[in-house]
Structures are given as C-alpha cells and as structure tokens.
Design a protein around this motif. Sequence first.
Motif, PDB file in Angstrom:
ATOM      1  N   ALA A 432       0.845  -1.194   0.000  1.00  0.00           N
ATOM      2  CA  ALA A 432       0.000   0.000   0.000  1.00  0.00           C
ATOM      3  C   ALA A 432       0.876   1.239   0.000  1.00  0.00           C
ATOM      4  O   ALA A 432       2.008   1.238   0.518  1.00  0.00           O
ATOM      5  CB  ALA A 432      -0.923   0.005   1.213  1.00  0.00           C
ATOM      6  N   LEU A 433       0.361   2.315  -0.553  1.00  0.00           N
ATOM      7  CA  LEU A 433       1.126   3.538  -0.675  1.00  0.00           C
ATOM      8  C   LEU A 433       1.595   4.056   0.685  1.00  0.00           C
ATOM      9  O   LEU A 433       2.685   4.624   0.809  1.00  0.00           O
ATOM     10  CB  LEU A 433       0.279   4.606  -1.382  1.00  0.00           C
ATOM     11  CG  LEU A 433       1.016   5.830  -1.911  1.00  0.00           C
ATOM     12  CD1 LEU A 433       2.091   5.429  -2.903  1.00  0.00           C
ATOM     13  CD2 LEU A 433       0.038   6.804  -2.543  1.00  0.00           C
ATOM     14  N   ILE A 434       0.782   3.838   1.733  1.00  0.00           N
ATOM     15  CA  ILE A 434       1.136   4.346   3.054  1.00  0.00           C
ATOM     16  C   ILE A 434       2.317   3.592   3.669  1.00  0.00           C
ATOM     17  O   ILE A 434       2.873   4.023   4.679  1.00  0.00           O
ATOM     18  CB  ILE A 434      -0.076   4.299   4.009  1.00  0.00           C
ATOM     19  CG1 ILE A 434      -0.546   2.848   4.190  1.00  0.00           C
ATOM     20  CG2 ILE A 434      -1.195   5.197   3.521  1.00  0.00           C
ATOM     21  CD1 ILE A 434      -1.610   2.714   5.259  1.00  0.00           C
ATOM     22  N   GLU A 435       2.707   2.456   3.080  1.00  0.00           N
ATOM     23  CA  GLU A 435       3.847   1.703   3.603  1.00  0.00           C
ATOM     24  C   GLU A 435       5.174   2.216   3.053  1.00  0.00           C
ATOM     25  O   GLU A 435       6.239   1.787   3.497  1.00  0.00           O
ATOM     26  CB  GLU A 435       3.689   0.220   3.290  1.00  0.00           C
ATOM     27  CG  GLU A 435       2.495  -0.429   3.978  1.00  0.00           C
ATOM     28  CD  GLU A 435       2.453  -1.930   3.753  1.00  0.00           C
ATOM     29  OE1 GLU A 435       3.473  -2.594   4.040  1.00  0.00           O
ATOM     30  OE2 GLU A 435       1.414  -2.424   3.274  1.00  0.00           O
ATOM     31  N   TYR A 436       5.116   3.120   2.094  1.00  0.00           N
ATOM     32  CA  TYR A 436       6.329   3.676   1.512  1.00  0.00           C
ATOM     33  C   TYR A 436       6.588   5.081   2.059  1.00  0.00           C
ATOM     34  O   TYR A 436       5.680   5.755   2.537  1.00  0.00           O
ATOM     35  CB  TYR A 436       6.211   3.765  -0.021  1.00  0.00           C
ATOM     36  CG  TYR A 436       6.047   2.440  -0.724  1.00  0.00           C
ATOM     37  CD1 TYR A 436       7.132   1.604  -0.940  1.00  0.00           C
ATOM     38  CD2 TYR A 436       4.802   2.031  -1.202  1.00  0.00           C
ATOM     39  CE1 TYR A 436       6.991   0.394  -1.600  1.00  0.00           C
ATOM     40  CE2 TYR A 436       4.639   0.833  -1.866  1.00  0.00           C
ATOM     41  CZ  TYR A 436       5.734   0.015  -2.062  1.00  0.00           C
ATOM     42  OH  TYR A 436       5.578  -1.185  -2.714  1.00  0.00           O
ATOM     43  N   PHE A 478       8.445   5.836  -3.315  1.00  0.00           N
ATOM     44  CA  PHE A 478       8.328   4.387  -3.119  1.00  0.00           C
ATOM     45  C   PHE A 478       9.560   3.827  -2.389  1.00  0.00           C
ATOM     46  O   PHE A 478      10.129   2.803  -2.772  1.00  0.00           O
ATOM     47  CB  PHE A 478       8.128   3.663  -4.448  1.00  0.00           C
ATOM     48  CG  PHE A 478       6.894   4.089  -5.189  1.00  0.00           C
ATOM     49  CD1 PHE A 478       5.636   3.866  -4.648  1.00  0.00           C
ATOM     50  CD2 PHE A 478       6.981   4.708  -6.424  1.00  0.00           C
ATOM     51  CE1 PHE A 478       4.486   4.247  -5.332  1.00  0.00           C
ATOM     52  CE2 PHE A 478       5.845   5.105  -7.109  1.00  0.00           C
ATOM     53  CZ  PHE A 478       4.589   4.869  -6.552  1.00  0.00           C
ATOM     54  N   LEU A 479       9.963   4.509  -1.332  1.00  0.00           N
ATOM     55  CA  LEU A 479      11.126   4.081  -0.552  1.00  0.00           C
ATOM     56  C   LEU A 479      10.684   3.251   0.643  1.00  0.00           C
ATOM     57  O   LEU A 479       9.730   3.613   1.347  1.00  0.00           O
ATOM     58  CB  LEU A 479      11.909   5.297  -0.054  1.00  0.00           C
ATOM     59  CG  LEU A 479      12.458   6.246  -1.125  1.00  0.00           C
ATOM     60  CD1 LEU A 479      13.128   7.445  -0.466  1.00  0.00           C
ATOM     61  CD2 LEU A 479      13.429   5.524  -2.049  1.00  0.00           C
ATOM     62  N   ARG A 522      10.484   7.295   6.838  1.00  0.00           N
ATOM     63  CA  ARG A 522       9.454   6.526   7.529  1.00  0.00           C
ATOM     64  C   ARG A 522       8.257   6.282   6.622  1.00  0.00           C
ATOM     65  O   ARG A 522       8.067   6.986   5.627  1.00  0.00           O
ATOM     66  CB  ARG A 522       9.006   7.280   8.793  1.00  0.00           C
ATOM     67  CG  ARG A 522      10.146   7.563   9.761  1.00  0.00           C
ATOM     68  CD  ARG A 522       9.681   8.337  10.966  1.00  0.00           C
ATOM     69  NE  ARG A 522      10.799   8.699  11.842  1.00  0.00           N
ATOM     70  CZ  ARG A 522      10.678   9.388  12.964  1.00  0.00           C
ATOM     71  NH1 ARG A 522       9.478   9.829  13.340  1.00  0.00           N
ATOM     72  NH2 ARG A 522      11.739   9.667  13.700  1.00  0.00           N
ATOM     73  N   SER A 523       7.459   5.299   6.997  1.00  0.00           N
ATOM     74  CA  SER A 523       6.267   4.971   6.212  1.00  0.00           C
ATOM     75  C   SER A 523       5.302   6.144   6.198  1.00  0.00           C
ATOM     76  O   SER A 523       5.151   6.857   7.200  1.00  0.00           O
ATOM     77  CB  SER A 523       5.569   3.734   6.795  1.00  0.00           C
ATOM     78  OG  SER A 523       6.420   2.620   6.765  1.00  0.00           O
ATOM     79  N   ASN A 524       4.657   6.344   5.027  1.00  0.00           N
ATOM     80  CA  ASN A 524       3.610   7.355   4.867  1.00  0.00           C
ATOM     81  C   ASN A 524       4.097   8.740   5.290  1.00  0.00           C
ATOM     82  O   ASN A 524       3.397   9.494   5.964  1.00  0.00           O
ATOM     83  CB  ASN A 524       2.363   6.959   5.670  1.00  0.00           C
ATOM     84  CG  ASN A 524       1.131   7.739   5.228  1.00  0.00           C
ATOM     85  OD1 ASN A 524       1.012   8.118   4.065  1.00  0.00           O
ATOM     86  ND2 ASN A 524       0.220   7.991   6.157  1.00  0.00           N
ATOM     87  N   TRP A 525       5.352   9.065   4.893  1.00  0.00           N
ATOM     88  CA  TRP A 525       5.940  10.327   5.316  1.00  0.00           C
ATOM     89  C   TRP A 525       6.766  10.899   4.172  1.00  0.00           C
ATOM     90  O   TRP A 525       7.565  10.204   3.549  1.00  0.00           O
ATOM     91  CB  TRP A 525       6.840  10.085   6.528  1.00  0.00           C
ATOM     92  CG  TRP A 525       7.238  11.345   7.249  1.00  0.00           C
ATOM     93  CD1 TRP A 525       8.373  12.066   7.050  1.00  0.00           C
ATOM     94  CD2 TRP A 525       6.501  12.035   8.250  1.00  0.00           C
ATOM     95  NE1 TRP A 525       8.405  13.155   7.873  1.00  0.00           N
ATOM     96  CE2 TRP A 525       7.251  13.172   8.639  1.00  0.00           C
ATOM     97  CE3 TRP A 525       5.273  11.807   8.881  1.00  0.00           C
ATOM     98  CZ2 TRP A 525       6.846  14.066   9.603  1.00  0.00           C
ATOM     99  CZ3 TRP A 525       4.856  12.701   9.855  1.00  0.00           C
ATOM    100  CH2 TRP A 525       5.629  13.813  10.205  1.00  0.00           C
TER     101      TRP A 525
END
Length: 534
Positions: A432-436, A478-479, A522-525
């Motif tokens: 999911a996008l929020i995990e990147y 997408f990191l 960090r995720s979603n940041w």
Amino acid sequence: MKKKIPGSIIVIILLLTLVQCAKKGMPEGGPIDEEPPKFLRANPENYSTQFNKKEIRIFFDEYIKLDKPQQQIIVSPPMVPKPNIMPLGTARKDIKIEIFDTLEENTTYTINFGKSIVDNNESNPYNYFKYVFSTGDYIDSLSVSGSVKDARLKAPSQPISVMLYEVDSTYTDSIVYKETPRYVTYSQDSTFNFSLENLKAGTYKMVGIMDKNDNYLYNPGSEKIGFIAENISIPTDSTYEITVFREELDFNPKRPSQLKGNQILFGYEGTVNLDSLDINLLSTKPDSFDYRVIKDPEKDSLYYWYNIKPELDSLIFEVATPKTRDTLLTRLATLERDSLSVTAESGAINKDFKFKANTPITEYNEDFIQVIDKDSANVAFTTEFFPYKNELVLKFNKTPENNYQVSAFPGAITDLFQETNDTLVQNVRTKALIEYGKIVLNIQNIEAYPIIVQLTNTKGEVLAEQYSDNTSSFTFDFLNPGNFLIRVIYDANSNRKWDTGNYLRKRKPERILYYPDTVDVRSNWDKVETFSLK
C-alpha cells in the motif's frame, strides 16, 4: 562405645573439602589488558641535539615486540645502510637501534614507528611513536597540516598515510611506486586531520595513500591515492585537503582456464569497454560454431561460452581492445556443462522485472510471456535484453496494493545450446502507498550542470539516481523505511557516470558532495530536505 557418623554429615564434609580444593586450584582471572605500553625514557633522550651516537635505547614499562617492523618503521631522511632495530622475534622492555650510516650534518632525523610497537601479551599498539634527534644545534620545527577525504565515500574507511617527497633534481612522479617518502604521518581516525612535523624548509610533493600493506609504496591494484597538484613550499601557512581515489587500471587479461564444459573463464585486471572488446578463437573451429561472452556481475571476470567443443586438447584465443592485443592459451578437459535454468528477479514497485539464466540466452519470444494483475487482466509490457548481463528485462507499470503474476511458458527463452525453459511463474506484490516513504530534495548553489543525484544506503551502495541538466528539485518515492545517504556528483564530462582520477596524468576525480546528515525515511511520510552545495 563407637558411634557412627551419620551419612549425611560425611557427604557435607566431602562437599566442603571439594569446594576448598577447588578454590585452591582455581586460577584467579583478571581483566584483559587493553592498555598500550608506556614510554619511560630513552638514551640518548628523545629530541636530542648534537647527536653523534651509534646506538639508541628506548625503554617501556612492559615487554614489547615489533609488529611488521620492515613495513611500519620509516626513517627520514633515509639511512643507508638501514639501521638495525630490535627486538626481532623476541620480547623485551626496550628497543635497541644500531646506526651504521654516516649521518648528515645539521640534519633532523625522525624514526617513525607507525603501529609497530605492541605489548607482548595482548598486542595492544602504541601508535605513531617517533624518536627525533638532530646532528646539529636545533631540531627542525616546521610543520604542515590538513585533512583527508574519500572521493566516493562519505569518509575514509581507514587512516590515510600522508607523505612528503622532496622535489629535487632526481624527483619524478613515479617515486611513489618505488621509494619511501622523506616524511610520513597518518590521518586521525575520527577527524581525518593530519599534521607533519619536524620538517626542514624546502619544496615537496604531498601525496596521500590508503596504505593497506603498510609498506609506504603505492600499489595501484589494491590501494587508493590522492595528491596535491601544486608543489608545497615549506614553511607555509596553508592547510591542504587530500582526496583519495581508486584508479582505473588499464585492461590486462589473465590466462584463461576451463571452468565447466563449454565454458572458459577469462579473469582480468583493470577496466574495459565490453563493446570494444573482442575475444576471438584462433584455433580451428567446427562448422556451426557459435559463442557468447558474459560478464560476471561482481568479479573482474568474463565467461566465454561456445556451443560445439573443438576436437582439440587446447584452445588459443586472441583478446583485443583498441589499445591492446594478447594471445592466450588454455587447456581443455572433459567436463560436464550446465543445463539451462531460468530464474526471476521480481523487483520492487519502481524496479524492473528480470529473467536470468545460468547459460547464455540467445533468443526470447514475447508470445510465450504473460503478465496479469490481481483481477486476471493482462498487463502490457515491453522487453529489453542485455547480452553481457545475460538478463531479459520486463518493463510494465505497477500500482500500489496489487498482485502481478509473471509467467514464462516453454519456448519463451532459448539458450546457446538450443535448450528452452520450463514453465516459470513468479508473483510480484506491491505494498500500500502508506507503507512507503518519500524524499523531496531541493539543491541549492549548484556550480555547474550536469549533476547526478544519488540515493545510497549507509554502505554507499546506490539505490536510485537521477540526472539533471537544469533542474534543482528531485523526488525519490516508493522508498522502504530506513536510513539513506544523499550525494551529488558534478558530471564534468557529461557521460552520466562518476569518473575517478589518475595520479600520473594528474587528473582529479569528479567531485562528490555528501549531504551532511543521514536521512531517516518513515512509512507514509514525505521527507523534505534542502542541500546547499556551497
């Protein structure tokens, strides 16, 4: 009347006896000695003037030995013949130096022990001790200082040896390969600063070497070098920065050897443009003979594959580049060759999908390759083949929170021996996008274009890069969460890659500037950073 001693009491007495015996026999342990030896005194005293002795004794508070004295200890100016420095092989509490040379008048001598002095038990080093004396009325007291850096890494991975060579009528640039310097010091481990002391006035060439074997000579195959372009006149108030780099060596092929059936290994030193390299078999070839050359992804090695084995005991090859031509021979034996095996590298959301094979891929058929998403809908793709990597790359758009199934059916890939692949199915899942996470980078004070902006891990391995002829804003998306380093390369020759330097040609490496801090993603940041290159 005799009384029996209860058995329980006898057991207790025996146990106590055993405990006492154990205590008496148990060796007393102690902390490991981590302290280096301590200098006590010297005869003649350190920093003596009007020196005219043939023997020096240097005393320490414990037994010491000399580790690699031939490589570590340097005397400047050099003495001919070299002094005899003991202990050699046995431990003692002093160092004895016997001088055989007729010393120059009014000259300050320094015996720099490098890292050679260690204690006898734990080998704790007494680093960079030096004994100084003068045959004249005073000790030379001039000095020069500066710092060192690594051309490619954020900081040098080990101390750098900083050397001064006297520029006189006999000086040539090749001196770094064959003669020890007149003066030497080492960069400090944490600050990477250096200071050369007890120097006499004169003109010098300053060089820095990552001296892995501690022999004070430059070994281009394994060591890095840096230099100050202009000669240095001492005394000076200037400070100097030396940037060390690893040179690209000229291509030098080694004698080939048979690795497996139908596979010859060509090792080499240096760098080579594979598009301009020819490996020609000079021996008589069978009809329908064909071959392929593949580069090892990690080693300086090439694999020469051929489809039909010549009926010969040995093969003669010509290896040619625009500048070199070598004739090489290898013996043949009867060995099994590999059968085709195809594997897949799925890649991340922003990475391409790859097919790899253990034998040379010669043909591929897109009609036998299929990509479908989680809804079983066909996904359009394009292919690109890289012969020297032996990789077939599939390019298709990926979206977050999706599953892709990549299938290669029999006949999709054919190798040099006309073998085809078995069915291969590989799944690719995107998060999911929020995990990147994301880095938004704004660069200021760019001196010149083009530039290459690279994102690396903390080991310096490149994870992503962008090239720019005019922009100063960059987005890395997408990191996966983690710590990253950012660096900017001034691509002076516009060839879209970093170019190292060359010592003899006096060419410095292209400049790399590191963002001073590690970037925590960090995720979603969205991490917004400003990098000033001034």
